[in-house]
Design a protein around this motif. Structure first.
Motif, PDB file in Angstrom:
ATOM      1  N   THR A   3       0.833  -1.203   0.000  1.00 31.14           N
ATOM      2  CA  THR A   3       0.000   0.000   0.000  1.00 31.14           C
ATOM      3  C   THR A   3       0.871   1.258   0.000  1.00 31.14           C
ATOM      4  O   THR A   3       0.371   2.347   0.183  1.00 31.14           O
ATOM      5  CB  THR A   3      -0.943   0.017   1.231  1.00 31.14           C
ATOM      6  OG1 THR A   3      -0.153  -0.110   2.406  1.00 31.14           O
ATOM      7  CG2 THR A   3      -1.956  -1.107   1.152  1.00 31.14           C
ATOM      8  N   GLU A   4       2.189   1.060  -0.206  1.00 24.05           N
ATOM      9  CA  GLU A   4       3.097   2.205  -0.326  1.00 24.05           C
ATOM     10  C   GLU A   4       3.253   2.561  -1.792  1.00 24.05           C
ATOM     11  O   GLU A   4       3.246   1.704  -2.667  1.00 24.05           O
ATOM     12  CB  GLU A   4       4.469   1.852   0.265  1.00 24.05           C
ATOM     13  CG  GLU A   4       4.458   1.760   1.777  1.00 24.05           C
ATOM     14  CD  GLU A   4       5.869   1.613   2.336  1.00 24.05           C
ATOM     15  OE1 GLU A   4       6.823   2.109   1.700  1.00 24.05           O
ATOM     16  OE2 GLU A   4       5.989   1.011   3.396  1.00 24.05           O
ATOM     17  N   LYS A   5       3.420   3.857  -2.058  1.00 24.33           N
ATOM     18  CA  LYS A   5       3.600   4.296  -3.435  1.00 24.33           C
ATOM     19  C   LYS A   5       4.963   3.855  -3.952  1.00 24.33           C
ATOM     20  O   LYS A   5       5.957   3.896  -3.236  1.00 24.33           O
ATOM     21  CB  LYS A   5       3.486   5.818  -3.537  1.00 24.33           C
ATOM     22  CG  LYS A   5       2.066   6.314  -3.444  1.00 24.33           C
ATOM     23  CD  LYS A   5       2.005   7.802  -3.718  1.00 24.33           C
ATOM     24  CE  LYS A   5       0.565   8.264  -3.791  1.00 24.33           C
ATOM     25  NZ  LYS A   5       0.479   9.669  -4.192  1.00 24.33           N
ATOM     26  N   GLU A   6       4.981   3.425  -5.213  1.00 26.21           N
ATOM     27  CA  GLU A   6       6.219   3.062  -5.886  1.00 26.21           C
ATOM     28  C   GLU A   6       6.052   3.319  -7.380  1.00 26.21           C
ATOM     29  O   GLU A   6       4.949   3.557  -7.861  1.00 26.21           O
ATOM     30  CB  GLU A   6       6.602   1.608  -5.608  1.00 26.21           C
ATOM     31  CG  GLU A   6       5.551   0.587  -5.987  1.00 26.21           C
ATOM     32  CD  GLU A   6       5.961  -0.844  -5.659  1.00 26.21           C
ATOM     33  OE1 GLU A   6       6.978  -1.326  -6.199  1.00 26.21           O
ATOM     34  OE2 GLU A   6       5.260  -1.479  -4.865  1.00 26.21           O
ATOM     35  N   LEU A   7       7.171   3.269  -8.113  1.00 29.00           N
ATOM     36  CA  LEU A   7       7.116   3.466  -9.558  1.00 29.00           C
ATOM     37  C   LEU A   7       6.681   2.180 -10.239  1.00 29.00           C
ATOM     38  O   LEU A   7       7.212   1.105  -9.943  1.00 29.00           O
ATOM     39  CB  LEU A   7       8.494   3.856 -10.100  1.00 29.00           C
ATOM     40  CG  LEU A   7       8.825   5.334 -10.205  1.00 29.00           C
ATOM     41  CD1 LEU A   7      10.216   5.529 -10.781  1.00 29.00           C
ATOM     42  CD2 LEU A   7       7.810   6.114 -10.996  1.00 29.00           C
TER      43      LEU A   7
END
Length: 176
Positions: A3-7
């Motif tokens: 649920t963490e933002k990543e590319l």
């Protein structure tokens, strides 16, 4: 699922129809997701286009976006990949005053060390091309900025997956 933002790199295989780019970008716009990079090109199958889109978001949300993209009639299949799943490159062009090439020894060293190549030289300017990771182009831009860059442009990401993509088999059946 993170649920963490990543590319993420999104690969979308489509028929080549007018207006599809607008509808795909609107899917991201409605969700307030900035597109970091976008490239369109022919795919490995004649008549099928490939969109390569880079976005910074959560895996939960990218799955929802992929579902929305696949609802578009012209979309054959859409995938998302994290950074470890792809081999990718971007290219940059740097236009610089020609006299610097001959008068500044440091520029020659920067070109050599960065792996950039000279595309053209004339009396007024020379053009360098560098392909690589985003960070490599940022570093080269910083080094050349000290001398003055007349123009700069960078391409969108182009990418292939490390694992075999089943899309080729799907596309061959689609094309027949």
């Amino acid at each position: 699922m993170s649920t963490e933002k990543e590319l993420f790199t999104v690969s979308i295989y489509t028929e080549n129809n007018i207006g599809l780019l607008n509808r795909i970008s609107a899917i991201f716009q409605r969700r307030h997701i900035n597109i970091e990079s976008l490239n369109t090109s022919p795919s490995e199958i004649v008549g099928v286009s490939k969109f390569t889109i880079v976005v910074y978001m959560t895996e939960v949300n990218i799955k929802k976006v992929i579902g929305q993209i696949e609802k578009q009639v012209e979309v054959i299949k859409a995938y998302y990949h994290d950074e470890d799943d792809t081999i990718y490159q971007i290219s940059g062009l740097f236009k610089i005053k020609s006299d610097l090439l001959f008068e500044e020894r440091q520029i020659q060293n920067i070109i050599k060390e960065s792996g950039a190549r000279i595309v053209t030289v004339n009396k007024e300017f020379f053009v360098l091309e560098k392909s690589g990771k985003r960070e490599e182009l940022i570093e080269l831009h910083q080094q050349l900025s000290k001398f003055g860059i007349m123009q700069f442009t960078r391409s969108g990401r182009i990418a292939v997956t490390k694992d075999e993509m089943k899309i080729s088999t799907l596309l061959q059946t689609y094309n027949n």
